[in-house]
Design a protein around this motif. Structure first.
Motif, PDB file in Angstrom:
ATOM      1  N   PHE A  48       0.817  -1.211   0.000  1.00  0.00           N
ATOM      2  CA  PHE A  48       0.000   0.000   0.000  1.00  0.00           C
ATOM      3  C   PHE A  48       0.861   1.276   0.000  1.00  0.00           C
ATOM      4  N   TYR A  49       2.163   1.123  -0.200  1.00  0.00           N
ATOM      5  CA  TYR A  49       3.066   2.271  -0.187  1.00  0.00           C
ATOM      6  C   TYR A  49       2.671   3.316  -1.225  1.00  0.00           C
ATOM      7  N   LYS A  50       2.370   2.856  -2.441  1.00  0.00           N
ATOM      8  CA  LYS A  50       2.053   3.794  -3.520  1.00  0.00           C
ATOM      9  C   LYS A  50       0.792   4.603  -3.250  1.00  0.00           C
ATOM     10  N   LYS A  51      -0.087   4.044  -2.427  1.00  0.00           N
ATOM     11  CA  LYS A  51      -1.332   4.743  -2.119  1.00  0.00           C
ATOM     12  C   LYS A  51      -1.111   6.003  -1.289  1.00  0.00           C
ATOM     13  N   LEU A  52       0.086   6.132  -0.717  1.00  0.00           N
ATOM     14  CA  LEU A  52       0.366   7.332   0.066  1.00  0.00           C
ATOM     15  C   LEU A  52       0.558   8.558  -0.809  1.00  0.00           C
ATOM     16  N   SER A  53       0.822   8.319  -2.103  1.00  0.00           N
ATOM     17  CA  SER A  53       0.927   9.415  -3.079  1.00  0.00           C
ATOM     18  C   SER A  53       1.898  10.504  -2.618  1.00  0.00           C
ATOM     19  N   ILE A  54       3.118  10.113  -2.314  1.00  0.00           N
ATOM     20  CA  ILE A  54       4.127  11.080  -1.885  1.00  0.00           C
ATOM     21  C   ILE A  54       4.626  11.853  -3.103  1.00  0.00           C
TER      22      ILE A  54
ATOM     23  N   LYS B 181       7.241  16.538  -1.303  1.00  0.00           N
ATOM     24  CA  LYS B 181       7.306  15.952   0.042  1.00  0.00           C
ATOM     25  C   LYS B 181       8.341  14.823   0.148  1.00  0.00           C
ATOM     26  N   LYS B 182       8.943  14.485  -0.975  1.00  0.00           N
ATOM     27  CA  LYS B 182       9.792  13.303  -1.031  1.00  0.00           C
ATOM     28  C   LYS B 182      10.991  13.396  -0.096  1.00  0.00           C
TER      29      LYS B 182
ATOM     30  N   LYS C 150      13.971  10.940   4.277  1.00  0.00           N
ATOM     31  CA  LYS C 150      14.707  11.111   5.529  1.00  0.00           C
ATOM     32  C   LYS C 150      14.010  10.364   6.670  1.00  0.00           C
ATOM     33  N   ALA C 151      12.676  10.422   6.669  1.00  0.00           N
ATOM     34  CA  ALA C 151      11.914   9.729   7.721  1.00  0.00           C
ATOM     35  C   ALA C 151      12.152   8.225   7.668  1.00  0.00           C
ATOM     36  N   LEU C 152      12.217   7.662   6.473  1.00  0.00           N
ATOM     37  CA  LEU C 152      12.456   6.231   6.329  1.00  0.00           C
ATOM     38  C   LEU C 152      13.828   5.832   6.873  1.00  0.00           C
ATOM     39  N   ILE C 153      14.820   6.678   6.638  1.00  0.00           N
ATOM     40  CA  ILE C 153      16.171   6.398   7.131  1.00  0.00           C
ATOM     41  C   ILE C 153      16.198   6.437   8.655  1.00  0.00           C
ATOM     42  N   LEU C 154      15.602   7.484   9.235  1.00  0.00           N
ATOM     43  CA  LEU C 154      15.575   7.621  10.691  1.00  0.00           C
ATOM     44  C   LEU C 154      14.793   6.494  11.337  1.00  0.00           C
ATOM     45  N   GLU C 155      13.713   6.075  10.676  1.00  0.00           N
ATOM     46  CA  GLU C 155      12.909   4.958  11.178  1.00  0.00           C
ATOM     47  C   GLU C 155      13.727   3.668  11.183  1.00  0.00           C
ATOM     48  N   LYS C 156      14.413   3.405  10.082  1.00  0.00           N
ATOM     49  CA  LYS C 156      15.221   2.186   9.962  1.00  0.00           C
ATOM     50  C   LYS C 156      16.315   2.150  11.019  1.00  0.00           C
TER      51      LYS C 156
ATOM     52  N   PRO D 262       0.522  20.130   6.743  1.00  0.00           N
ATOM     53  CA  PRO D 262      -0.301  19.651   7.871  1.00  0.00           C
ATOM     54  C   PRO D 262      -1.320  18.581   7.496  1.00  0.00           C
ATOM     55  N   GLN D 263      -1.648  18.466   6.217  1.00  0.00           N
ATOM     56  CA  GLN D 263      -2.641  17.482   5.784  1.00  0.00           C
ATOM     57  C   GLN D 263      -2.003  16.197   5.275  1.00  0.00           C
ATOM     58  N   GLU D 264      -0.711  16.007   5.533  1.00  0.00           N
ATOM     59  CA  GLU D 264      -0.006  14.817   5.060  1.00  0.00           C
ATOM     60  C   GLU D 264      -0.128  13.694   6.087  1.00  0.00           C
ATOM     61  N   ALA D 265      -0.853  12.636   5.731  1.00  0.00           N
ATOM     62  CA  ALA D 265      -1.088  11.524   6.657  1.00  0.00           C
ATOM     63  C   ALA D 265       0.208  10.832   7.063  1.00  0.00           C
ATOM     64  N   ALA D 266       1.137  10.674   6.115  1.00  0.00           N
ATOM     65  CA  ALA D 266       2.401   9.985   6.423  1.00  0.00           C
ATOM     66  C   ALA D 266       3.200  10.729   7.482  1.00  0.00           C
ATOM     67  N   ALA D 267       3.154  12.051   7.477  1.00  0.00           N
ATOM     68  CA  ALA D 267       3.875  12.838   8.472  1.00  0.00           C
ATOM     69  C   ALA D 267       3.329  12.569   9.869  1.00  0.00           C
ATOM     70  N   HIS D 268       2.013  12.495   9.986  1.00  0.00           N
ATOM     71  CA  HIS D 268       1.397  12.197  11.280  1.00  0.00           C
ATOM     72  C   HIS D 268       1.695  10.755  11.704  1.00  0.00           C
ATOM     73  N   PHE D 269       1.770   9.853  10.725  1.00  0.00           N
ATOM     74  CA  PHE D 269       2.140   8.465  11.040  1.00  0.00           C
ATOM     75  C   PHE D 269       3.529   8.409  11.657  1.00  0.00           C
ATOM     76  N   PHE D 270       4.494   9.062  11.016  1.00  0.00           N
ATOM     77  CA  PHE D 270       5.868   9.010  11.521  1.00  0.00           C
ATOM     78  C   PHE D 270       5.993   9.700  12.882  1.00  0.00           C
ATOM     79  N   LEU D 271       5.243  10.791  13.072  1.00  0.00           N
ATOM     80  CA  LEU D 271       5.269  11.437  14.375  1.00  0.00           C
ATOM     81  C   LEU D 271       4.685  10.502  15.434  1.00  0.00           C
ATOM     82  N   GLY D 272       3.597   9.818  15.090  1.00  0.00           N
ATOM     83  CA  GLY D 272       3.020   8.836  16.005  1.00  0.00           C
ATOM     84  C   GLY D 272       3.981   7.709  16.311  1.00  0.00           C
ATOM     85  N   LEU D 273       4.692   7.234  15.291  1.00  0.00           N
ATOM     86  CA  LEU D 273       5.655   6.143  15.480  1.00  0.00           C
ATOM     87  C   LEU D 273       6.791   6.575  16.407  1.00  0.00           C
TER      88      LEU D 273
END
Length: 282
Positions: A64-70, A74-75, A80-86, A105-116
Motif C-alpha cells: 500500500f506504499y504507492k497509495k500514500l501518493s508522496i 514531500k519526497k 529522511k523519515a524512512l532512514i531515521l525509522e530504519k 499539515p494534511q499529510e497523513a504519512a507525516a502524522h504516522f511518523f510522528l506517532g511512530l
C-alpha cells in the motif's frame, strides 16, 4: 567448571535489566506505562506467559506504499523519515515529523511518523493522537491503524486496540504484524481460541515473524497445550536468538513441565542476553 545457576543473582540481574530496559524506551510520563512486552496485564497478577505487541514500521516494499501518493515536494521529508525509522533514531524522527507537519499539515504519512516516534519514545497518548489524525486524513492506511492498535495495547485498552487492528486487517487482510498483535490482544482479553486462529494466520503469512510464534506459544500455554507452546517458543528463538520474552516464556514452560535441565538452560540464556544488553561491547 561452570558455576551453578544462582536464583538470587538471576533475579537481581533481571530486575536491573528491567530498570535499564524501560529507561531506554523512555517510559511515558502519562502513567509510567512500560514499553516492554513482559509487563503484566492489570488484574491478572498470576499471568503465566507474556505476548509481544509491537508497532509496525513503514517500508517502500509495502503493497500500500504507492497509495500514500508522496509528491516530489514531500519526497525529501519522506526519504529522511524512512532512514531515521530504519536506524531507530526516534528523537530525530520526532523533530523531522513536526517540521514536515508544519510544511504539510494534511499529510497523513507525516502524522504516522510522528506517532511512530512518540510510540517508540513511550508517549502512547501522543502517539494515539497522531495515528488518529493519520487515519482521519487517509482512512485506508493499514499501518497507521495497526500502530493505533499497538499504542492502545500499551495503555492496556485492549478493546480499542482490537478495534483498530481489525480495521487494519479490513484494509489489508494479509498484514501479518496486525494479525500477530490482534492475537496478542485476544490473549490479554482471554479469547484463546480466537488468538490461536489469528496467530496461525500470522505465521502462515510471514513464517519468519518471531513475535507471531512467541504469541502463538503464549496462547497454547494458556490452554495448557504445553508441547505446542514450547514448540512455538522454540521457533521464535530460532528466528530471533536474543528474544528475551520468548526465552522467559520458555523457562516458565519448562518449569511447568518439570524439565529442570531445559529450564536452567533457558535461564542461563536469559542471563546472557541481559548481560549483553546491560554491558554492551564497545
Amino acid at each position: 567448571m561452570k558455576s551453578p545457576f544462582n536464583p538470587f543473582i538471576f533475579f537481581t540481574r533481571f530486575v536491573l535489566f528491567f530498570s535499564l530496559f524501560t529507561r531506554a524506551f523512555a517510559l511515558s510520563k502519562e502513567g509510567e506505562v512500560e514499553k516492554s512486552a513482559l509487563n503484566q496485564p492489570a488484574g491478572k497478577e498470576e499471568f503465566s506467559l507474556s505476548p509481544s505487541i509491537r508497532p509496525s514500521q513503514l517500508k517502500k516494499t509495502d503493497p500500500f506504499y504507492k497509495k500514500l501518493s508522496i509528491t516530489e515536494q514531500k519526497k525529501a521529508f519522506f526519504e529522511k523519515a524512512l532512514i531515521l525509522e530504519k536506524d531507530q533514531h526516534w528523537e530525530e524522527l520526532n523533530r523531522l515529523s513536526k517540521k514536515w507537519i508544519q510544511s504539510f499539515p494534511q499529510e497523513a504519512a507525516a502524522h504516522f511518523f510522528l506517532g511512530l516516534s512518540y510510540e517508540n519514545l513511550g508517549h502512547y497518548r501522543k502517539a494515539i493522537k497522531e495515528y488518529k489524525e493519520a487515519v482521519r486524513l487517509k482512512e485506508d492506511f493499514p499501518k497507521a491503524w495497526c500502530n493505533l492498535g499497538s499504542a492502545y495495547a500499551y495503555l492496556k485498552d485492549y478493546s480499542k486496540a482490537t478495534e483498530a487492528l481489525e480495521k487494519a486487517l479490513k484494509e489489508y487482510p494479509d498484514f501479518a504484524r496486525a494479525w500477530s498483535n490482534l492475537g496478542a490482544c485476544y490473549i490479554m482479553r482471554g479469547y484463546y481460541a480466537e488468538a490461536i486462529e489469528a496467530l496461525k494466520k500470522a505465521t502462515r503469512l510471514k513464517p519468519d515473524l518471531a513475535d507471531s510464534w512467541c504469541n502463538l506459544g503464549t496462547a497454547y500455554g494458556e490452554i495448557k497445550a504445553y508441547d505446542k507452546a514450547i514448540e512455538s517458543m522454540q521457533r521464535a528463538t530460532q528466528l530471533k536468538a536474543d528474544y528475551l520474552e520468548a526465552w522467559y516464556n520458555l523457562a516458565k514452560l519448562y518449569g511447568i513441565m518439570n524439565n529442570i535441565q531445559k529450564k536452567a538452560e533457558a535461564e542461563q540464556k536469559i542471563q546472557a542476553i541481559i548481560a549483553r544488553r546491560t554491558h554492551p561491547s564497545p
